[in-house]
Design an enzyme around this catalytic site. Sequence first.
Site, PDB file in Angstrom:
ATOM      1  N   ARG A   1       0.641  -3.245   7.023  1.00 47.38           N
ATOM      2  CA  ARG A   1       1.444  -2.365   7.883  1.00 47.38           C
ATOM      3  C   ARG A   1       2.367  -3.055   8.884  1.00 47.38           C
ATOM      4  O   ARG A   1       3.441  -2.509   9.147  1.00 47.38           O
ATOM      5  CB  ARG A   1       0.509  -1.349   8.564  1.00 47.38           C
ATOM      6  CG  ARG A   1       0.033  -0.285   7.576  1.00 47.38           C
ATOM      7  CD  ARG A   1      -1.185   0.456   8.050  1.00 47.38           C
ATOM      8  NE  ARG A   1      -2.368  -0.415   8.060  1.00 47.38           N
ATOM      9  CZ  ARG A   1      -3.576  -0.033   8.399  1.00 47.38           C
ATOM     10  NH1 ARG A   1      -3.780   1.224   8.761  1.00 47.38           N
ATOM     11  NH2 ARG A   1      -4.595  -0.882   8.364  1.00 47.38           N
TER      12      ARG A   1
ATOM     13  N   LYS B   1       0.315  -8.014  -2.789  1.00 46.61           N
ATOM     14  CA  LYS B   1      -1.024  -7.501  -3.077  1.00 46.61           C
ATOM     15  C   LYS B   1      -0.899  -6.063  -3.562  1.00 46.61           C
ATOM     16  O   LYS B   1      -0.242  -5.235  -2.920  1.00 46.61           O
ATOM     17  CB  LYS B   1      -1.900  -7.554  -1.824  1.00 46.61           C
ATOM     18  CG  LYS B   1      -3.338  -7.099  -2.106  1.00 46.61           C
ATOM     19  CD  LYS B   1      -4.242  -7.361  -0.928  1.00 46.61           C
ATOM     20  CE  LYS B   1      -4.226  -6.255   0.084  1.00 46.61           C
ATOM     21  NZ  LYS B   1      -4.780  -4.976  -0.381  1.00 46.61           N
TER      22      LYS B   1
ATOM     23  N   LYS C   1     -11.412  -4.773  -5.501  1.00 44.35           N
ATOM     24  CA  LYS C   1     -12.768  -4.911  -4.936  1.00 44.35           C
ATOM     25  C   LYS C   1     -13.839  -4.412  -5.913  1.00 44.35           C
ATOM     26  O   LYS C   1     -14.580  -3.468  -5.627  1.00 44.35           O
ATOM     27  CB  LYS C   1     -12.863  -4.158  -3.612  1.00 44.35           C
ATOM     28  CG  LYS C   1     -11.901  -4.670  -2.547  1.00 44.35           C
ATOM     29  CD  LYS C   1     -12.130  -3.961  -1.220  1.00 44.35           C
ATOM     30  CE  LYS C   1     -11.283  -4.504  -0.099  1.00 44.35           C
ATOM     31  NZ  LYS C   1      -9.840  -4.246  -0.229  1.00 44.35           N
TER      32      LYS C   1
ATOM     33  N   ASP D   1     -19.901  -3.355  -9.458  1.00 45.46           N
ATOM     34  CA  ASP D   1     -20.597  -2.558 -10.474  1.00 45.46           C
ATOM     35  C   ASP D   1     -21.595  -3.485 -11.153  1.00 45.46           C
ATOM     36  O   ASP D   1     -21.792  -4.627 -10.700  1.00 45.46           O
ATOM     37  CB  ASP D   1     -19.549  -1.990 -11.459  1.00 45.46           C
ATOM     38  CG  ASP D   1     -20.000  -0.675 -12.101  1.00 45.46           C
ATOM     39  OD1 ASP D   1     -21.176  -0.592 -12.522  1.00 45.46           O
ATOM     40  OD2 ASP D   1     -19.191   0.257 -12.194  1.00 45.46           O
TER      41      ASP D   1
ATOM     42  N   ASP E   1       0.845  -1.204   0.000  1.00 44.71           N
ATOM     43  CA  ASP E   1       0.000   0.000   0.000  1.00 44.71           C
ATOM     44  C   ASP E   1       0.880   1.254   0.000  1.00 44.71           C
ATOM     45  O   ASP E   1       1.126   1.863   1.041  1.00 44.71           O
ATOM     46  CB  ASP E   1      -0.943  -0.032   1.214  1.00 44.71           C
ATOM     47  CG  ASP E   1      -2.011  -1.112   1.074  1.00 44.71           C
ATOM     48  OD1 ASP E   1      -2.447  -1.375  -0.070  1.00 44.71           O
ATOM     49  OD2 ASP E   1      -2.413  -1.707   2.087  1.00 44.71           O
TER      50      ASP E   1
ATOM     51  N   THR F   1     -12.817  -6.184   7.166  1.00 41.89           N
ATOM     52  CA  THR F   1     -12.285  -6.449   8.516  1.00 41.89           C
ATOM     53  C   THR F   1     -12.237  -5.185   9.379  1.00 41.89           C
ATOM     54  O   THR F   1     -11.958  -5.263  10.567  1.00 41.89           O
ATOM     55  CB  THR F   1     -10.877  -7.061   8.424  1.00 41.89           C
ATOM     56  OG1 THR F   1     -10.130  -6.331   7.454  1.00 41.89           O
ATOM     57  CG2 THR F   1     -10.944  -8.497   8.000  1.00 41.89           C
TER      58      THR F   1
ATOM     59  N   ASP G   1      -6.152  -6.304  -5.688  1.00 42.15           N
ATOM     60  CA  ASP G   1      -7.254  -6.087  -4.739  1.00 42.15           C
ATOM     61  C   ASP G   1      -7.973  -4.776  -5.069  1.00 42.15           C
ATOM     62  O   ASP G   1      -7.772  -3.766  -4.422  1.00 42.15           O
ATOM     63  CB  ASP G   1      -6.637  -6.059  -3.327  1.00 42.15           C
ATOM     64  CG  ASP G   1      -7.632  -5.742  -2.224  1.00 42.15           C
ATOM     65  OD1 ASP G   1      -8.840  -5.934  -2.433  1.00 42.15           O
ATOM     66  OD2 ASP G   1      -7.183  -5.298  -1.148  1.00 42.15           O
TER      67      ASP G   1
HETATM   68  O1  C5P Z   1      -2.018  -2.812   6.778  1.00 41.43           O
HETATM   69  P1  C5P Z   1      -3.000  -3.948   6.933  1.00 41.43           P
HETATM   70  O2  C5P Z   1      -2.353  -5.264   7.331  1.00 41.43           O
HETATM   71  O3  C5P Z   1      -4.180  -3.596   7.798  1.00 41.43           O
HETATM   72  O4  C5P Z   1      -3.524  -4.151   5.437  1.00 41.43           O
HETATM   73  C1  C5P Z   1      -4.592  -4.975   5.113  1.00 41.43           C
HETATM   74  C2  C5P Z   1      -4.768  -4.943   3.628  1.00 41.43           C
HETATM   75  O5  C5P Z   1      -5.844  -5.795   3.284  1.00 41.43           O
HETATM   76  C3  C5P Z   1      -5.090  -3.562   3.065  1.00 41.43           C
HETATM   77  O6  C5P Z   1      -4.387  -3.464   1.839  1.00 41.43           O
HETATM   78  C4  C5P Z   1      -6.591  -3.586   2.827  1.00 41.43           C
HETATM   79  O7  C5P Z   1      -6.956  -2.847   1.692  1.00 41.43           O
HETATM   80  C5  C5P Z   1      -6.832  -5.063   2.589  1.00 41.43           C
HETATM   81  N1  C5P Z   1      -8.161  -5.572   2.948  1.00 41.43           N
HETATM   82  C6  C5P Z   1      -8.712  -5.502   4.213  1.00 41.43           C
HETATM   83  N2  C5P Z   1      -9.959  -5.988   4.474  1.00 41.43           N
HETATM   84  C7  C5P Z   1     -10.643  -6.591   3.533  1.00 41.43           C
HETATM   85  C8  C5P Z   1     -10.085  -6.697   2.251  1.00 41.43           C
HETATM   86  C9  C5P Z   1      -8.828  -6.187   1.997  1.00 41.43           C
HETATM   87  O8  C5P Z   1      -8.068  -4.998   5.137  1.00 41.43           O
HETATM   88  N3  C5P Z   1     -11.819  -7.124   3.817  1.00 41.43           N
END
Ligand code: C5P
Length: 238
Positions: free
Chosen positions: A218, A35, A64, A67, A13, A126, A62
């Site tokens: 992160r 990702k 998502k 549409d 990210d 999440t 990713d």
């Molecule tokens: O930094 P962190 O570990 O929280 O990143 C989680 C990654 O997973 C992010 O890139 C976020 O966009 C992605 N994600 C998520 N929840 C979802 C789907 C994807 O956190 N349900």
Amino acid sequence: MHSFKNPLIIALDFDNINEALNLAEKIRPYAGGFKVGMQLYYSAGQEVLHQLRAKNLPVFVDLKLHDIPNTVAGATRALTRQGASILNVHAAGGKTMMRSAAEAARDEADKSGSVRPLVVAVTVLTSIDQIVFWQEMGHSGAIQDRVVAWALMAQEAGLDGVVASPLEIAAIRDACGPDFVIITPGIRPAGTAINDQKRTLTPGEALKQGATYLVVGRPVTASHAPLEAIKAIVNEIS
Ligand code: C5P
């Protein structure tokens, strides 16, 4: 089938393609794949997929998608041609939309001679907790019941699996069987910051519950020592 050498998918990210590629290069011996989400794809475009694929690194794109079925099918075709190993759509887009994505990925891979990406459905993010689920999103009932219902719907639509919180893994496995792909973000090694995530587990616990792939951002990418951070996770899960 695209091959991930371990279940750990690192979320790149970043805004900057060089920052993302440098980190990927540094930690690649320990990562199963990478990702590319909205932040990096919207900043760097398909070039980032091209560069990661040129390094032979599998990529979960990713974006998502959510549409009308025809538009999602077109976007799925484009990401299939660009070499996505996994791509996702929102289960909330409905069964017809999900089926269009699954069929488009299959057909486009055949036509272009590329490997078919796994197509998975995002269930409940999440970052959503039970109160927000009721009060802001207008749902009733438990998050887990909605997640399992969407997972079954995704399976009926011909999708390969879902993205869900690690807290729902066992219920999804029970409902959808051993071959259904379960990808879990919301992974936090013990002692690391939760950030904006709400429904989290440690990497080891998530795998024990039956996750297929873990998405970690992160805890590795924002660490002052990313290589040490990813090594610690690989140690925990191996
Ligand atoms: O930094 P962190 O570990 O929280 O990143 C989680 C990654 O997973 C992010 O890139 C976020 O966009 C992605 N994600 C998520 N929840 C979802 C789907 C994807 O956190 N349900």
